[in-house]
Design a protein around this motif. Sequence first.
Motif, PDB file in Angstrom:
ATOM      1  N   GLU A 141     -27.857  80.802   2.641  1.00 38.34           N
ATOM      2  CA  GLU A 141     -28.987  80.766   3.734  1.00 38.34           C
ATOM      3  C   GLU A 141     -29.799  82.214   3.677  1.00 38.34           C
ATOM      4  OE1 GLU A 141     -29.971  78.576   5.514  1.00 38.34           O
ATOM      5  OE2 GLU A 141     -31.127  79.825   6.989  1.00 38.34           O
ATOM      6  N   LEU A 142     -29.069  83.216   3.564  1.00 39.29           N
ATOM      7  CA  LEU A 142     -29.697  84.650   3.537  1.00 39.29           C
ATOM      8  C   LEU A 142     -30.819  84.741   2.680  1.00 39.29           C
ATOM      9  CD1 LEU A 142     -26.843  87.376   4.502  1.00 39.29           C
ATOM     10  CD2 LEU A 142     -28.900  86.690   5.944  1.00 39.29           C
ATOM     11  N   LEU A 143     -30.259  84.433   1.354  1.00 39.49           N
ATOM     12  CA  LEU A 143     -31.246  84.516   0.178  1.00 39.49           C
ATOM     13  C   LEU A 143     -32.441  83.530   0.090  1.00 39.49           C
ATOM     14  CD1 LEU A 143     -28.825  84.998  -2.782  1.00 39.49           C
ATOM     15  CD2 LEU A 143     -30.106  86.966  -1.568  1.00 39.49           C
ATOM     16  N   PHE A 144     -32.059  82.499   0.712  1.00 42.03           N
ATOM     17  CA  PHE A 144     -33.099  81.257   0.816  1.00 42.03           C
ATOM     18  C   PHE A 144     -34.014  81.822   1.889  1.00 42.03           C
ATOM     19  CE2 PHE A 144     -34.876  77.163   0.742  1.00 42.03           C
ATOM     20  CZ  PHE A 144     -34.989  76.821   1.828  1.00 42.03           C
ATOM     21  N   ARG A 145     -33.695  82.183   2.994  1.00 44.14           N
ATOM     22  CA  ARG A 145     -34.648  82.957   4.050  1.00 44.14           C
ATOM     23  C   ARG A 145     -35.636  83.902   3.544  1.00 44.14           C
ATOM     24  NH1 ARG A 145     -32.076  83.061  10.022  1.00 44.14           N
ATOM     25  NH2 ARG A 145     -30.818  81.066   9.801  1.00 44.14           N
ATOM     26  N   ILE A 146     -34.755  84.984   2.557  1.00 37.99           N
ATOM     27  CA  ILE A 146     -35.674  86.159   2.294  1.00 37.99           C
ATOM     28  C   ILE A 146     -36.665  85.644   1.371  1.00 37.99           C
ATOM     29  CG2 ILE A 146     -35.479  88.177   1.113  1.00 37.99           C
ATOM     30  CD1 ILE A 146     -32.941  88.620   1.842  1.00 37.99           C
TER      31      ILE A 146
ATOM     32  N   ARG B  83     -34.835  79.319  -4.244  1.00 37.55           N
ATOM     33  CA  ARG B  83     -35.645  78.101  -4.019  1.00 37.55           C
ATOM     34  C   ARG B  83     -34.783  77.259  -3.299  1.00 37.55           C
ATOM     35  NH1 ARG B  83     -37.688  76.093  -8.999  1.00 37.55           N
ATOM     36  NH2 ARG B  83     -37.272  78.358  -9.703  1.00 37.55           N
ATOM     37  N   ASP B  84     -33.638  76.905  -3.613  1.00 43.55           N
ATOM     38  CA  ASP B  84     -32.648  76.105  -3.075  1.00 43.55           C
ATOM     39  C   ASP B  84     -31.164  76.746  -3.109  1.00 43.55           C
ATOM     40  OD1 ASP B  84     -32.203  72.505  -3.295  1.00 43.55           O
ATOM     41  OD2 ASP B  84     -31.670  73.837  -1.662  1.00 43.55           O
ATOM     42  N   TYR B  85     -30.406  76.136  -2.285  1.00 43.07           N
ATOM     43  CA  TYR B  85     -28.918  76.583  -2.348  1.00 43.07           C
ATOM     44  C   TYR B  85     -28.469  76.556  -3.821  1.00 43.07           C
ATOM     45  CZ  TYR B  85     -28.368  77.074   2.824  1.00 43.07           C
ATOM     46  OH  TYR B  85     -28.456  77.271   3.911  1.00 43.07           O
ATOM     47  N   LYS B  86     -27.476  77.613  -4.021  1.00 46.06           N
ATOM     48  CA  LYS B  86     -26.881  77.516  -5.409  1.00 46.06           C
ATOM     49  C   LYS B  86     -25.465  77.245  -4.957  1.00 46.06           C
ATOM     50  CE  LYS B  86     -28.776  80.788  -8.611  1.00 46.06           C
ATOM     51  NZ  LYS B  86     -28.593  80.287 -10.005  1.00 46.06           N
TER      52      LYS B  86
END
Lengths: 286, 273
Positions: free
Chosen positions: A129-134, A138-141
């Motif tokens: 979620e954090l990496l996605f928001r930043i 591009r999508d959850y891993k």
Amino acid sequence: MKGLLFTLPALALIVLIVFIPIVFTFYLGLFHVDLKTQSAPVFVGLKNYIKLFTDQRVYQALSNTTFFTAASVSIELILGLSFALLLNKRFRFRGLVRTSSLIPWALPTVVTALLWKWIFNDQYGIINELLFRIGLLRDYKAWLGQTNTAMFSVIAADVWKTTPFITIILLAGLQMIPAELYEQSKVDGAGSLKQFCYITLPLLVPSILVALLFRTLDAFRIFDLVYIMTGGGPGNSTETLSSYTYKTLFSFLDFGYGATLSCFTFSCILIISVVYLVFLKRGYEY
Amino acid sequence: MNIKKVVLFFVIVIFLLFVLFPFYWQLICSLKPPLEIFTRPPEFFTKKLYLKNYYDIFTSSIPFLNYLKNSFIVALFTAIISIIFGCFAGYALGRMKVHYKNIILGIILSSAMFPQIAIVGPLFLIFRKLSLLNTYPGLIIPYCSFGLPLVIWLMMNFFKDLPSDIEDAAKIDGASTIQIMIKIMTPLAIPGIITSIILVFIFAWNEFLFSLIFNTTQAMRTVTVGITMFPGLYEIPWGTIFAASSVVTLPVVIVVLLLQKRIVAGLTAGALK
């Protein structure tokens, strides 16, 4: 004589529990011991040891363990040293910082492993979620489900657990450096970088080496974190020497080959210890 | 001057976030209902405190209280025995004449470097023969041998630094060595003893590998292994697991908060001396 007697209980316990089993392990590796069939051990000589050197999984485990050790120890040292240097000033909440630093270390590894397994969860994990928001993802891993990211996740968990501990140790080492050295060097016109290179670093070397020694040994022996976060998978990408030995002993119940793997792990640790102790001696001779 | 303070402030905040956020995350997730846990995107806060997860850990099919009891008994006795053996050895190595002192010290300290996985196999076979599997001594004995090097190291350095005048006076008065050690030196070493007890207790409480292998029955299992065994019908019951984790870590965190200075002193003494 009395001194010897005083040390005897502790010494006896250590020799019985630690040294005798190691010797027994070397002996056990010469047999084929299958706990599944309850049959008597069969002497097979060096067959287990020959299997050891042709077992692809051993090389994979050794490579994983070495990578894990090198990566986590270096990251922890760099981060720990940076934090220690930056925190080496007198500030109001120093006690709070030190106390909170102990919490990752004090948590059972089981708890840490479960926690980070959840943090790296492919569907609900907070890292995604954090990496996605930043915008970095591009999508959850599926961190723990892909062979190229699983090891990274385990390393991240270990870095979280241990960096604060390293910070505390190095901070204590920094605080043993007398302030007069810095003051004198300022009078002589030395800037911060020179101070770091010629005062801080050399005097910190013994602390760094000791911290490094114990961390390297601990990292090489890692079991709990890997067992719970990934079980050695996916596809043996996170399998360490300890987890492979454990599986051989208690899943396959092959105690003969398991003993051989134990000896191998022990020998690696022995080599690492000797190398470090040589460096340690040189470090103290500064 | 001001810039330095601002930078320092930021570093502290980042450090605290780094260190505490995962722990906070575990706590918050333990207080979320399953629906909130298994949503995407995950929320940082929860509107209501869902305490059922905590209720569940004591009513599930897992004997969680029993696991806690086992962990406590094992950790307590490990600490007690380690301290007693360790103080005697530490006192001897620090203040008495010991034959072969360097060899003994070498044996004790090098044992701390041995990989547990290498010991666990043969010890399992030996303990099985001795019927020590799934017992308290079966864990306490190995844990003591792992904790002893640290205790001995700490207490040895501690005893070494104590002034010798009291000891000399007692000797002149005719006290035996044991009397001196127990009645005079040990009370002076209480700070070191407290630190040792804390460190050994934490180690024994947190231990996983030996407990996993030696104590496999539900009656004798410890809590570290027990946490991994919460059953879930369709998915892993993370809420319950985190509630259990929080319960397991609570005593450890309290000890750390109260005795932080001692713990740091003990750890750094071990690393730096």
